[in-house]
Write a protein that holds these residues in place. Structure first.
Motif, PDB file in Angstrom:
ATOM      1  N   SER A 206       0.827  -1.203   0.000  1.00 24.38           N
ATOM      2  CA  SER A 206       0.000   0.000   0.000  1.00 24.38           C
ATOM      3  C   SER A 206       0.860   1.252   0.000  1.00 24.38           C
ATOM      4  O   SER A 206       2.007   1.252   0.453  1.00 24.38           O
ATOM      5  CB  SER A 206      -0.907   0.003   1.240  1.00 24.38           C
ATOM      6  OG  SER A 206      -1.600   1.224   1.345  1.00 24.38           O
ATOM      7  N   ASN A 207       0.293   2.309  -0.519  1.00 26.62           N
ATOM      8  CA  ASN A 207       0.915   3.621  -0.388  1.00 26.62           C
ATOM      9  C   ASN A 207       0.665   4.101   1.043  1.00 26.62           C
ATOM     10  O   ASN A 207      -0.488   4.280   1.448  1.00 26.62           O
ATOM     11  CB  ASN A 207       0.274   4.586  -1.388  1.00 26.62           C
ATOM     12  CG  ASN A 207       0.890   5.970  -1.358  1.00 26.62           C
ATOM     13  OD1 ASN A 207       1.542   6.355  -0.400  1.00 26.62           O
ATOM     14  ND2 ASN A 207       0.656   6.731  -2.411  1.00 26.62           N
ATOM     15  N   PRO A 208       1.708   4.312   1.855  1.00 24.49           N
ATOM     16  CA  PRO A 208       1.500   4.689   3.257  1.00 24.49           C
ATOM     17  C   PRO A 208       0.910   6.087   3.435  1.00 24.49           C
ATOM     18  O   PRO A 208       0.493   6.439   4.529  1.00 24.49           O
ATOM     19  CB  PRO A 208       2.909   4.615   3.859  1.00 24.49           C
ATOM     20  CG  PRO A 208       3.823   4.794   2.705  1.00 24.49           C
ATOM     21  CD  PRO A 208       3.135   4.224   1.511  1.00 24.49           C
ATOM     22  N   GLU A 209       0.858   6.862   2.342  1.00 26.19           N
ATOM     23  CA  GLU A 209       0.291   8.209   2.436  1.00 26.19           C
ATOM     24  C   GLU A 209      -1.229   8.204   2.360  1.00 26.19           C
ATOM     25  O   GLU A 209      -1.870   9.246   2.554  1.00 26.19           O
ATOM     26  CB  GLU A 209       0.838   9.093   1.295  1.00 26.19           C
ATOM     27  CG  GLU A 209       2.353   9.269   1.305  1.00 26.19           C
ATOM     28  CD  GLU A 209       2.846   9.971   2.559  1.00 26.19           C
ATOM     29  OE1 GLU A 209       2.185  10.921   3.007  1.00 26.19           O
ATOM     30  OE2 GLU A 209       3.885   9.542   3.107  1.00 26.19           O
ATOM     31  N   LEU A 210      -1.840   7.045   2.073  1.00 30.90           N
ATOM     32  CA  LEU A 210      -3.302   6.984   2.035  1.00 30.90           C
ATOM     33  C   LEU A 210      -3.864   7.312   3.408  1.00 30.90           C
ATOM     34  O   LEU A 210      -3.286   6.960   4.442  1.00 30.90           O
ATOM     35  CB  LEU A 210      -3.777   5.587   1.616  1.00 30.90           C
ATOM     36  CG  LEU A 210      -3.467   5.122   0.192  1.00 30.90           C
ATOM     37  CD1 LEU A 210      -4.012   3.713  -0.011  1.00 30.90           C
ATOM     38  CD2 LEU A 210      -4.052   6.068  -0.841  1.00 30.90           C
ATOM     39  N   LEU A 211      -5.016   7.967   3.431  1.00 30.73           N
ATOM     40  CA  LEU A 211      -5.634   8.337   4.711  1.00 30.73           C
ATOM     41  C   LEU A 211      -6.272   7.135   5.400  1.00 30.73           C
ATOM     42  O   LEU A 211      -6.427   7.125   6.623  1.00 30.73           O
ATOM     43  CB  LEU A 211      -6.683   9.429   4.488  1.00 30.73           C
ATOM     44  CG  LEU A 211      -6.134  10.767   3.966  1.00 30.73           C
ATOM     45  CD1 LEU A 211      -7.258  11.762   3.749  1.00 30.73           C
ATOM     46  CD2 LEU A 211      -5.111  11.343   4.943  1.00 30.73           C
ATOM     47  N   ALA A 212      -6.655   6.144   4.617  1.00 30.74           N
ATOM     48  CA  ALA A 212      -7.250   4.928   5.191  1.00 30.74           C
ATOM     49  C   ALA A 212      -6.797   3.741   4.341  1.00 30.74           C
ATOM     50  O   ALA A 212      -6.601   3.873   3.134  1.00 30.74           O
ATOM     51  CB  ALA A 212      -8.774   5.028   5.198  1.00 30.74           C
ATOM     52  N   PRO A 213      -6.617   2.565   4.961  1.00 28.34           N
ATOM     53  CA  PRO A 213      -6.168   1.393   4.194  1.00 28.34           C
ATOM     54  C   PRO A 213      -7.218   0.927   3.192  1.00 28.34           C
ATOM     55  O   PRO A 213      -8.420   1.121   3.400  1.00 28.34           O
ATOM     56  CB  PRO A 213      -5.919   0.328   5.277  1.00 28.34           C
ATOM     57  CG  PRO A 213      -6.713   0.773   6.460  1.00 28.34           C
ATOM     58  CD  PRO A 213      -6.768   2.261   6.388  1.00 28.34           C
ATOM     59  N   LEU A 214      -6.741   0.338   2.099  1.00 27.21           N
ATOM     60  CA  LEU A 214      -7.654  -0.250   1.115  1.00 27.21           C
ATOM     61  C   LEU A 214      -8.295  -1.496   1.719  1.00 27.21           C
ATOM     62  O   LEU A 214      -7.613  -2.304   2.359  1.00 27.21           O
ATOM     63  CB  LEU A 214      -6.887  -0.644  -0.152  1.00 27.21           C
ATOM     64  CG  LEU A 214      -6.293   0.476  -0.995  1.00 27.21           C
ATOM     65  CD1 LEU A 214      -5.493  -0.110  -2.141  1.00 27.21           C
ATOM     66  CD2 LEU A 214      -7.369   1.397  -1.529  1.00 27.21           C
ATOM     67  N   THR A 215      -9.586  -1.644   1.516  1.00 29.49           N
ATOM     68  CA  THR A 215     -10.295  -2.829   2.014  1.00 29.49           C
ATOM     69  C   THR A 215     -11.011  -3.524   0.856  1.00 29.49           C
ATOM     70  O   THR A 215     -11.295  -2.908  -0.174  1.00 29.49           O
ATOM     71  CB  THR A 215     -11.326  -2.446   3.094  1.00 29.49           C
ATOM     72  OG1 THR A 215     -12.232  -1.471   2.542  1.00 29.49           O
ATOM     73  CG2 THR A 215     -10.648  -1.848   4.320  1.00 29.49           C
ATOM     74  N   ASP A 216     -11.283  -4.807   1.055  1.00 24.82           N
ATOM     75  CA  ASP A 216     -11.995  -5.624   0.052  1.00 24.82           C
ATOM     76  C   ASP A 216     -11.344  -5.511  -1.328  1.00 24.82           C
ATOM     77  O   ASP A 216     -11.983  -5.170  -2.323  1.00 24.82           O
ATOM     78  CB  ASP A 216     -13.476  -5.218  -0.044  1.00 24.82           C
ATOM     79  CG  ASP A 216     -14.235  -5.535   1.234  1.00 24.82           C
ATOM     80  OD1 ASP A 216     -13.930  -6.575   1.845  1.00 24.82           O
ATOM     81  OD2 ASP A 216     -15.115  -4.752   1.635  1.00 24.82           O
TER      82      ASP A 216
END
Length: 322
Positions: A206-216
């Motif tokens: 994942s890109n650690p700069e995302l505000l929330a983790p990707l789900t599903d």
């Protein structure tokens, strides 16, 4: 080194450099499991919220009153939750990317600004009209406006006027500069053919700069042939008619080691070819208060509420690795 039984021989140095993106460039990170707490929820005594339903005359009026008023309250709550206060605007973005080995070959992001007017039965024949600002546009390559409904006032200001509609109306489209397009997920596909044994691994981070983790998140691997035997890790679903393997990943942590999806399958001697094509596809969809690109919508005048900015969404277009 060995990755899932796949040995990288003389290519060690090259692969080491290729993996730098997964380690140095985006940093390491803590194991997400360190943040999970094992808390036991205290179970309430009684009948799990049915304590009001007692037997006897004394409780009967209470239950009846609660039922009558409670039904009303619930109905009001449902109406309030779906009731629009005014025109709503949101952004839908679609990102496409192609990774070859660990290198990003192509990337593109298209965004659409949608307007949801008050329903015609509420607003009658009255047009929806207001001005708004678009901010966070430093990475935008170009804007295209729906000229019959929207006009560009300059300096990031736009004016919209349209008849009411039951469906959301696209009023503005934009694309990002490829070099400034944020990637929510980096993916790498490695294929090794050893004799008659084909080994494939997909790595993702994942890109650690995302505000929330990707789900599903769904990973789909197109197999070159219909497998007779198959060994996968973790578990996957095989669609023989489409020659597809599908993994479902509930959540991709923002930090930590890259995730790995592995598959091994023997090939018939007639199918053995170094140029066997194996392609992976990734599918995801995220809804939240911010867009992936950073583009956001603001009222033309500070403090004036001509519209309501509701949750935005970004999703994968053609997101592949080969």
């Amino acid at each position: 080194g060995k990755y899932g039984g796949i040995e990288f021989g003389s290519e060690q140095a090259t692969l080491g450099e290729a993996f730098e993106g997964f380690t140095d460039a985006w940093g390491g990170g803590l194991d997400a499991s360190e943040f999970l707490e094992n808390k036991k929820v205290k179970k309430q005594e009684g009948l799990s919220g049915l304590e009001l339903l007692q037997t006897g005359d004394s409780a009967a009026p209470t239950a009846a009153a609660a039922g009558a008023d409670g039904g009303k309250s619930l109905e009001n709550l449902l109406v309030k939750s779906t009731e629009m206060k005014g025109p709503e605007m949101y952004i839908l973005e679609e990102i496409s990317a192609e990774f070859r080995e660990s290198l990003l070959a192509r990337v593109g992001l298209m965004g659409v600004v949608y307007l949801r007017t008050m329903p015609p039965k509420v607003s009658g024949d009255k047009d929806t009209e207001f001005s708004f600002r678009v901010e966070g546009t430093s990475s935008v390559k170009r804007f295209v406006i729906q000229s019959s409904r929207c006009s560009n006032l300059g300096n990031g200001m736009f004016h919209v006027r349209t008849a009411p509609s039951e469906e959301p109306i696209p009023i503005l489209k934009y694309s990002l500069l490829p070099r400034l397009t944020p990637l929510p997920l980096r993916v790498r596909l490695i294929k090794r053919l050893s004799g008659t044994l084909l080994s494939v691994m997909i790595q993702y981070v994942s890109n650690p700069e995302l505000l929330a983790p990707l789900t599903d998140v769904t990973f789909v691997l197109k197999l070159p042939v219909d497998p007779t035997l198959l060994k996968v890790s973790p578990k996957a679903v095989l669609n023989r008619s489409e020659r597809e393997l599908k993994w479902h990943v509930p959540e991709v942590p923002l930090k930590g080691t890259p995730g790995k999806l592995r598959v091994r399958m023997p090939l018939d001697s007639a199918d053995i070819d170094e140029e066997l094509e194996v392609v992976g596809y990734v599918k995801f969809s995220v809804q939240g208060a911010t867009s992936l690109s950073g583009v956001c919508l603001k009222p033309a005048t500070e403090g004036k509420t001509d519209f309501y900015e509701v949750n935005h969404r970004y999703q994968s277009g053609v997101y592949t690795c080969n």
